[in-house]
Design a protein around this motif. Structure first.
Motif, short mmCIF file in Angstrom:
data_model
loop_
_atom_site.label_atom_id
_atom_site.label_comp_id
_atom_site.label_asym_id
_atom_site.label_seq_id
_atom_site.Cartn_x
_atom_site.Cartn_y
_atom_site.Cartn_z
N ARG A 53 -6.32 2.13 6.23
CA ARG A 53 -6.99 0.82 6.27
C ARG A 53 -8.04 0.80 7.38
O ARG A 53 -7.75 1.14 8.53
N ILE A 112 -1.46 3.22 4.83
CA ILE A 112 -0.73 2.37 3.89
C ILE A 112 -0.24 3.24 2.74
O ILE A 112 -1.05 3.83 2.01
N VAL A 143 1.09 3.82 -0.84
CA VAL A 143 1.01 3.08 -2.10
C VAL A 143 2.17 3.53 -3.00
O VAL A 143 2.33 4.72 -3.28
N MET A 202 1.50 -6.35 -0.27
CA MET A 202 2.34 -5.61 0.67
C MET A 202 3.76 -6.10 0.41
O MET A 202 3.99 -7.31 0.27
N TYR A 261 2.70 -0.74 -0.39
CA TYR A 261 1.64 -1.44 -1.11
C TYR A 261 1.72 -1.25 -2.62
O TYR A 261 2.02 -0.17 -3.11
#
Lengths: 189, 158
Positions: free
Chosen positions: A71, A78, A80, A109, A121
């Motif tokens: 990010r 993050i 996923v 989130m 995420y």
């Protein structure tokens, strides 16, 4: 003068260090999940293994590795877990076209585990940073159909998937063998 | 508070804030060799609660769903008894996590894994270099939860 400069720099630095409100302007749809927070942000799509261990592969592993997003606002990695589809689909296929590119994403989130103090995420929308049009993260099932032409038929993909069928054929629905499944079914009719 | 003391406070605040910001900007990617024992889990169902609580989304009850999720490319995790979850990045010589049968075969198993541990932004990641032991599936969650989700229950053959 020095006094004013210090006040301004303190304000700017602390504002940057404070967690940003990533839910602002998000168009993500709620799934009513644990610890759910809408999150729209920008960042770079990365191969997690490459980012963490320096073990990099062409095109982020061509769909065979877990991907994430670094990010831009806070340099956080993050992870996923999921795309926007509702049938057990991960996020890699939808991130892969953006390998090592800067993107905008919109999604959720999730997670409020007692032990794991981190969130993960679900990416629902994605676009290359600077582009106007958002893309829905629905590539997974199209790619699965292309990879599994022999599994053509009616019903959900996960009931026709060759790898799932192979494993259930080997060890049953509970993973303890077919005799165990049969005994449980007979006792719980 | 006098002007000099305000100035000192501002210097201190600036230093603390700048230190905080710079520490978040540096990735912690140093690996440690670890040996951990835990259950191979589907991380989406476990963390999201989409299929129920964290006890329901492990073990026998959730085994079929874990197969669906692993085949679907949802990251697999190793959950220890104390609740720590290690996101599995690579598994004992395998490169293609989503395409190997190994990741299907070990779903819900309790394994002891030796490998490299990375911690970043509160998330544990592991590169499993060696499976030291595999105790198989030992958490009989179907006794409490039947099938999770219910539609994982096999249909009766006519």
């Amino acid at each position: 003068m020095l006094f004013r400069t210090l006040i301004a720099s303190t304000f700017l630095i602390t504002a940057s260090a404070t967690a940003a409100d990533f839910s602002k302007d998000s168009k993500a749809k709620s799934w009513r999940l644990y610890g759910e927070e809408k999150a729209k942000f920008s960042g770079k799509v990365v191969d997690l293994l490459c980012e963490l261990a320096g073990d990099c592969a062409d095109n982020c592993g061509n769909g065979h590795r877990n991907l994430g997003i670094v990010r831009a606002a806070d340099n956080k990695l993050i992870t996923v877990l999921k795309n926007r589809q509702s049938s057990f689909n991960g996020g890699t296929e939808d991130l892969l076209p953006y390998c090592n590119k800067n993107v905008d994403v919109d999604g959720l989130m999730i997670g409020d585990d007692d032990v794991v103090k981190a969130k993960f995420y679900q990416v629902q929308l994605i676009r290359v940073t600077g582009e106007e049009k958002w893309n829905k993260t629905t590539r997974w099932t199209k790619r699965w159909k292309a990879k599994n032409p022999e599994a053509k038929g009616k019903g959900a993909w996960f009931r026709r998937d060759p790898r799932v069928k192979k494993q259930i054929a080997a060890t049953g629905y509970f993973g303890l063998g077919h005799d165990f499944d049969k005994k449980y079914a007979a006792e719980n009719e | 508070m006098s002007a000099p003391s305000i100035l000192r406070s501002l210097f201190a605040a600036t230093f603390v804030a700048a230190t905080t910001l710079s520490s978040t900007a540096i990735a912690v990617t140093e690996a440690k060799v670890v040996e951990v024992k835990g259950e191979m889990i589907d991380t989406w169902c476990y963390f999201s609660g989409v299929m129920g609580d964290t006890d329901a989304t492990r073990g026998t009850s959730h085994h079929t769903c874990a197969l669906w999720c692993a085949a679907g490319g949802i990251p697999v995790g190793l959950r220890t008894d104390d609740g720590e979850v290690y996101m599995v990045l690579k598994f004992e010589g395998e490169d293609a996590l989503e395409e190997t049968d190994t990741m299907m075969e070990i779903q819900s198993d309790i394994i002891t894994a030796r490998g490299k541990h990375y911690l970043r932004d509160g998330v544990n990641y592991i590169v499993v270099e060696k499976v030291v032991a595999n105790d198989g599936i030992t958490y009989m969650s179907h006794e409490d939860y039947d099938f999770v989700p219910p539609f994982a229950k096999p249909k009766k053959k006519k």
